[in-house]
Design an enzyme around this catalytic site. Structure first.
Site, short mmCIF file in Angstrom:
data_model
loop_
_atom_site.label_atom_id
_atom_site.label_comp_id
_atom_site.label_asym_id
_atom_site.label_seq_id
_atom_site.Cartn_x
_atom_site.Cartn_y
_atom_site.Cartn_z
N PHE A 175 2.37 6.69 1.88
CA PHE A 175 3.40 7.59 1.19
C PHE A 175 3.41 8.60 -0.11
CE2 PHE A 175 4.89 3.06 2.41
CZ PHE A 175 5.09 3.62 4.28
N SER A 176 2.24 8.67 -0.47
CA SER A 176 2.53 9.52 -1.43
C SER A 176 2.66 10.86 -1.38
CB SER A 176 0.65 8.36 -2.43
OG SER A 176 0.59 9.92 -2.91
N PRO A 181 1.21 -1.09 0.41
CA PRO A 181 -0.20 -0.11 -0.29
C PRO A 181 1.09 1.38 -0.47
CG PRO A 181 -1.10 -1.99 1.68
CD PRO A 181 0.02 -2.17 0.88
N CYS A 182 -0.03 2.00 -1.02
CA CYS A 182 1.38 3.15 -0.93
C CYS A 182 0.36 4.55 -0.35
CB CYS A 182 1.28 3.43 -2.48
SG CYS A 182 0.39 3.89 -3.41
N GLN A 183 -0.75 4.67 -0.39
CA GLN A 183 -1.40 6.23 0.26
C GLN A 183 -0.52 6.63 1.50
OE1 GLN A 183 -2.55 2.92 -0.20
NE2 GLN A 183 -5.27 2.88 -0.51
#
Length: 320
Positions: free
Chosen positions: A79-80, A75-77
């Site tokens: 760090f985005s 999951p990247c949310q």
């Protein structure tokens, strides 16, 4: 030393899986918590006889079959730059630690991880240092690099950071790993083939953007209709126009338009899949089975098939 099999974690709709299959590897199981994404995954890929592990946090590694490579687009949310950048304070940001646990307990020969470019600079680089340290403690040498899908066979400006790791006891010089070399960009028109005319709501939104303080006086809708072959993206208060390329697909991005023969069309989920490197025959499997809205979201969350294929091939060559 050959690598033949992989475990697909945070599998989404299987962009990573397909890339590795094109590189000659075979899946031994997959894991994702999104019911809708898993449905699309099963429609696209032959998963008969494969175990589905649902939540990777609950995986009992002693029950996993043997495998050679772990792949995960974790999951990247958190760090985005689009998200709130909460990093490890968000539960989704903890997934990387569970991936490291699985690596440590199962010790596959190698891994391939993907995340947003913003991970590299998140918290002034501290987040990256923690992740690299955890991967090394799990028993792996690691290299990483930011790549853009635009360089690898799809006209999409998608920047992601990729981590490649090889188990420390394997006689292999990871510094010799060859990141894929750029290849020519295919014509954007080859991907914009669904031809769904922009509906009344989308055109009203476009008109609103053209009249807001940032864009007022620059263009009219009639002007836009003359931008043959160009992508029109309404983002925040901004209006962006792209020639020969598409901006990064995101789970929540559904306002991308394009112009063809003087008409304004809206990018569909089917076209988004093509822009992520899914071949037409795979996109056709879900075109009438999954709603356009969900396909747009799922494509935005997927890995680019082309990039994973090329990295997978490089990793296979390194270990062989």
């Amino acid at each position: 030393m050959k690598i033949k099999t992989f475990l697909d974690l945070c599998s989404g709709i299987g962009g990573g899986r397909l890339g590795l299959e094109f590189a000659g590897l075979k899946s031994i199981g997959y894991s994702d918590t999104s019911r809708l994404a898993v449905r699309t995954y099963r429609l696209m890929h032959n998963t008969e006889g494969e175990p589905y592990f649902y939540n990777l946090k609950r995986i009992k590694t002693e029950l996993l079959p043997s495998y050679d490579l772990l792949i995960a687009g974790f999951p990247c949310q958190t760090f985005s730059v689009i998200g709130r950048k909460e990093g490890f304070s968000d539960d989704r940001g903890q997934i990387i630690f569970h991936i490291c646990r699985i690596l440590s307990e199962t010790q596959p020969k190698c891994f391939l991880l993907e995340n947003v470019k913003g991970l590299v600079t998140h918290d002034k680089g501290n987040t990256l240092r923690v992740i690299l340290n955890e991967l090394r403690l799990a028993g792996y040498e690691v290299v990483y690099k930011v790549l853009t899908s635009l360089d690898y066979g799809v006209p999409q400006m998608r920047q992601r950071v990729y981590f490649v790791g090889v188990r420390k006891d394997i006689e292999c010089d990871l510094s010799e790993f060859e990141w894929p070399k750029p290849i020519p960009i295919p014509p954007l028109a080859e991907y914009l083939i669904d031809e769904k005319l922009a509906d009344k709501e989308r055109l009203e939104i476009l008109s609103y953007y053209l009249k807001n303080p940032v864009n007022n006086g620059k263009y009219t809708v009639e002007d836009i209709q003359t931008f043959e072959g160009k992508i029109i993206d309404t983002r925040m208060n901004d209006l962006r126009i792209y020639d020969g390329r598409c901006p990064t697909l995101r789970a929540q991005r559904d306002g991308v338009l394009y112009v063809k023969s003087g008409e304004i069309y809206q990018l569909t989920g089917y076209e988004a899949l093509l822009l992520q490197g899914f071949p037409i025959e795979y996109a056709d499997k879900v075109r009438l089975e999954v709603s356009d809205r969900h396909l747009l979201m799922q494509a935005g969350n997927a890995m680019t098939v082309n990039v994973i294929k090329l990295i997978g091939e490089s990793l296979v060559r390194l270990l062989e």
